[in-house]
Structure formats: C-alpha cells, structure tokens
Design a protein around this motif. Structure first.
Motif: not given
Length: 554
Positions: A48, A51, A54, A61-62
């Motif tokens: 993660t 996430l 970001s 985040p992507r």
C-alpha cells in the motif's frame, strides 16, 4: 525471497521513482512492509506504499502506483506487479524467488522469525505473582504459560525484557497462613479465615523437621517461625513447580523487602514532590481522582498501617527506577477494577500511563473431565493446581492449550481432547508435523537423499500449487511473531502453527519428497527436502516461543 527482502525491494523502487521525478525523498519511510492478500488470485504479496505516499508528494495514488509498479517489475525475482483499486500493488514472484525462501529459512535456523521490531524497549513483565500461601492454581498457570510465551516473543523481537514474580510475603494473608500452619502442627482444624488442604499439614510437618524447637515455643513465637519457614518452603515449592513447567523468572521480588528498605516512604516522598499527596483524617492520601480514578486512595491509614496500594506504588516506582521504560502486569479477572487506580497512580508519578504502564487481564480457566468441571485438588483441597493440570494432560499440552486462546477469553480445557492422539487435538496436530518432518529427514538419509550444496539448490522446481501455498505460509512467520509481540497475543503463534501444519500435510500428501524404490534421486527431491526442513525449522521455532517441544518422534 522473504517478505522482508521484497519489502526492501519495494522501498528501493520507491527511492528510484522519487529520484527520477525529483520528489522529496524525506517523505519516504525508513522501512515498509508487504502483506499477503486475502484472495490468493490477487498475487503473492500486496503493498500500500503508493497510497501512503501520494498525499505527501501531491500525486494521485494510482499515478504513483504505476511508476512504482514499473520500477519494481525490474527487480530480480519479481514476476509481475499489477495495480488494483486506487493504488494497491499486487506482486507476484517467480518460482525461483518464491522457492528461495526454503533455503533462507534453513540457513537462518533458530533466528528465522526474529526481528528488531522492539529494539530499544526495556520492558518489565510481571506475571503469576500468586500469594505464597498455597500451590499455583489453574488461573495462575494460565499466566505462567502466557507470560512466559510473551516474554519469549518480546525478546524475539528485540526488546530487553526482565521477567518478574511479585511475592506477596507481607500482610494479612501471610498472617492467616502462619496461623493455619500452627493449627495444623497441633492437630487442630484450620482457623475460620485460614487455609486448608493436605499441603498445609505437609508444610507444617516440614517446618517442625527443620525447627524441632518450634513445639517448645509459645504461640506467638511459634507462629513467627511458621510464618518465616512456611513462606520460604512455599516459595521454594512454587519456584520448583514453575521450573518444572518450563518457566524461569529473572527476579522473584519480595513485597516485604519494600517495607524493610523504606521504599514505601520513598514512594510517598516522590508523590509528594509531584504535588499529589495530601493528609486528611490522620491518613495519607494519593490524589488519584485527578487522573481518572473514581476516588482518591489511602496510602497510610490513621493507625499508621500501610495499605496494599501503598506497596503497589512503591513496587511500580522501584521498577521504573531500575530503568524499565514499560511496566507490563498480567492480572486475573478479579483485578479488572484495579486498572483505573494503577493507571492513575502512574500518572501521579509524572509518567504517561499509556506508555509506561500496561495491564493485561486474564479470564478464568476450567479443567473439564467427562464433561464436568474439576473443582478441587486432592492436595490443595479448594482449587485445581498446576500439578493437577500437568498430571491430567502433560506439560506440552498444558502450555499449548493455555497459550492458544486470547487472555480475555474464558477457556475450558477438556482432558479427553488434549490427551487424544488425533488431528482434532491442536498440540498433537502441530507436533505431529515436527515429528513427520524429522522422520522424512531420517528416511531421506537412509536412501542417500540429502539437500546437497546450497548453491546447487533449484528453487524454481518448487512450482506445485501445494508447494507454493506452503512457502507462502512459511513466509508469514516473521510477521506473525512481530504482531504477536506487539499486540501481546501469543495465541497468534499457536493459531498460525495450526495453519502451517495444515499446509504441510497438504504438501506432503500431494508432493512426493522421497524417491520410490530404485527411482533416481533428482533435483526435485532435493528441493522438496529443503522445503521439508524449512517447515521443521519454523514449526520448531514457533513451538519454542510457546515453550512447547518439537519432538522428532511421536
């Protein structure tokens, strides 16, 4: 590749991405972790990190996950990285990287599962602390198993741990104990508020053997002899019982020594310096109500007698002055109401109760025979003792059964279940894997199968679905140990071992380790032997944390 190595690879990829994009590397953590996804179809591990970072760097985040996935996909041993949801990284390892874990575990041996997660913490762990007025009862035995396992876990994760048994050798319960011994020595019934049971007569006889002159003394002098000698004998018996149970304490701390050394006065002086002492009605009070307690507490009564709570204050201060950063106390369910005053007392000393004091509460234990709770010991007369439990199901089963459940859950220990040599007996189920893996090793040696040189190990051959599942289970062990220590939950290790045992049984049933008949020994046989031996290593390491043996034969 171990989960820790993969986590390092994820962080290395993040550093590369940040450098390439000119992002502030100060936002990167010192370490990260990877987790097993709940659905195996999503990959071997998940991260993660995208996430988490970001917002700190002002990227969606992507978008960050895409960059991390591209960089991480180049790392040796990583087969693929997929992006899920808003930015989860689902990572798959190639067979060689996954299988390499078997060699890493075998080579690490007893060190596999250990970490430095709690390095720098000095923890005082107090448990059992039963009054020296009788044998250790079954509730105390639960703390013996759990406390010892927790101490092992804390040390395995780097903490500096001191284990301690607080001997309540001062106060009214010791007076009643001494009077009970005196009565028994005269052949009289126990006092109304005294202690009964065959052990009282046994101790009284032993005191008379040690001090034949006790029969010539008046009652007051004789009672003092029985107090001193009887408590010493009882403490020796408690120590011996716990030692036989596999529990050794670093310190047996005498409550009486606090009084003898003036530590209660010292504690009051320190509390007075903090402005939390006042006097009223001729007594000395501690202003605990200002720190969340439901009322203030008396430390010294108007007649000059110290309260039990005063000794608790002095004992807590003594631990802190010995350099322990965190004081952990394991108490029975009847002490639940004690938490508030102890936390308030810690605050009265100027400490942070959330940091410096931790109190764990344990629920009741019942020994069940033929569907009915066993209520009394033949020797103690009133409670089931440590010896009763061990006589009923053995040391290994006792320790495993008591450590298998969360401390805040009441448990029933069924004698029939825990003595059964079948798969539904949890300790048998786990220990059977220890014995089976050892048996495989012996049988392999008989047919000339060895793991061979580590450099010749071909981990990519461990590609079967059951092999992969076993490798994943083995990889979880360090994280299980770390979380069990951090959360003070040894039962996590027991439940993990049962899951690992199941994964090994499925591997053993589907993947032939030993060659049949005149079959030629191949690299696949050797690779599977590495996996077999890795499983034995983890089973043994896990059982050791619970104080349970890993037998080579059953």
């Amino acid at each position: 590749m171990t989960p820790a190595e993969l986590a390092d690879a994820v962080l290395t990829a993040a550093h590369a991405v940040f450098a390439d994009r000119g992002l502030d590397r100060a936002a990167l953590p010192e370490r990260t972790a990877v987790e097993r996804p709940r659905n195996p179809e999503h990959g071997d591990y998940a991260s993660t990190l995208a996430l988490q970072l970001s917002k700190k760097v002002g990227l969606p985040p992507r978008e960050l996950a895409v960059a991390l996935a591209e960089q991480l996909g180049r790392a040796p041993g990583v087969k693929s990285v997929e992006i899920a949801g808003p930015g989860f990284l689902n990572i798959r390892l190639d067979a060689a990287a996954a299988g390499q874990l078997a060699r890493s575990i075998v080579e690490a041996g007893p060190a596999y599962g250990r970490s430095d997660a709690l390095t720098g913490q000095r923890i005082n762990l107090e448990f059992v602390s039963a009054n020296p007025t009788g044998p250790v009862h079954i509730g105390g035995v639960r703390w013996a198993a759990l406390g010892d396992a927790l101490g092992r876990l804390l040390r395995a994760t780097g903490a500096d741990v001191g284990t301690e048994y607080y001997v309540n050798d001062a106060g009214s319960q010791i007076d009643r104990f001494a009077r009970s011994l005196l009565a028994a020595s005269k052949g009289e019934p126990a006092p109304e508020d005294g202690y009964a049971g065959a052990y009282i007569a046994e101790i009284a006889t032993e005191v008379r053997n040690r001090r034949p002159d006790v029969t010539t003394l008046d009652d007051a002098a004789a009672e003092e002899v029985f107090r001193v000698e009887g408590v010493a004998l009882m403490i020796d018996e408690i120590k011996s019982s716990l030692r036989d149970f596999g529990v050794e304490f670093d310190v047996y701390f005498s409550e009486k020594s606090l009084h003898d050394r003036g530590e209660l006065d010292h504690a009051v002086a320190r509390l007075r310096e903090q402005g939390n002492i006042y006097e009223a009605d001729g007594a000395i009070w501690l202003r605990t109500s200002g720190f969340g307690d439901d009322k203030d507490r008396v430390l010294r009564k108007s007649n000059g007698e110290w309260t039990y709570f005063a000794a608790d204050c002095a004992y807590y201060l003594d631990k802190r002055e010995r350099g322990f950063d965190r004081v952990v106390m394991m108490l029975g369910a009847d002490h639940h109401g004690y938490i508030g005053r102890m936390k308030a007392m810690s605050a009265c000393f100027g400490d942070d109760p959330a940091v410096n004091l931790e109190i764990l509460i344990g629920q009741m234990v019942n020994l069940i025979r033929d569907g009915v709770p066993v209520r009394m010991s033949k020797r103690a007369g009133t409670v089931v003792t440590l010896e009763d439990l061990v006589d009923a199901i053995g040391i290994d089963a006792s320790r495993y059964a008591l450590a298998r459940y969360s401390s805040d859950s009441p448990i029933d220990i069924d004698v029939e279940l825990w003595t059964r040599a079948t798969r539904d007996n949890p300790v048998y189920y786990v220990q059977y894997v220890a014995a089976r893996t050892a048996s495989v090793g012996r049988n392999a040696a008989e047919v000339g199968l060895t793991r061979g040189d580590a450099d010749a190990f071909r981990p990519e051959l461990l590609a079967d679905e059951k092999e992969n599942a076993l490798l994943k289970a083995l990889a979880e062990f360090p994280a299980v140990v770390a979380s069990a220590a951090e959360l003070r939950e040894p039962h996590r290790v027991a439940r993990y071992l049962e899951g690992l045992a199941g994964a090994y049984h499925r591997f053993y049933d589907n993947c032939r380790i030993l060659p049949r008949g005149d079959e030629e020994i191949t690299d696949l046989h050797r690779a599977r032997l590495w996996l077999n031996d890795a499983t034995r290593t983890v089973i043994a390491n896990g059982l050791r944390l619970l104080g349970v043996s890993a037998p080579e034969r059953m």
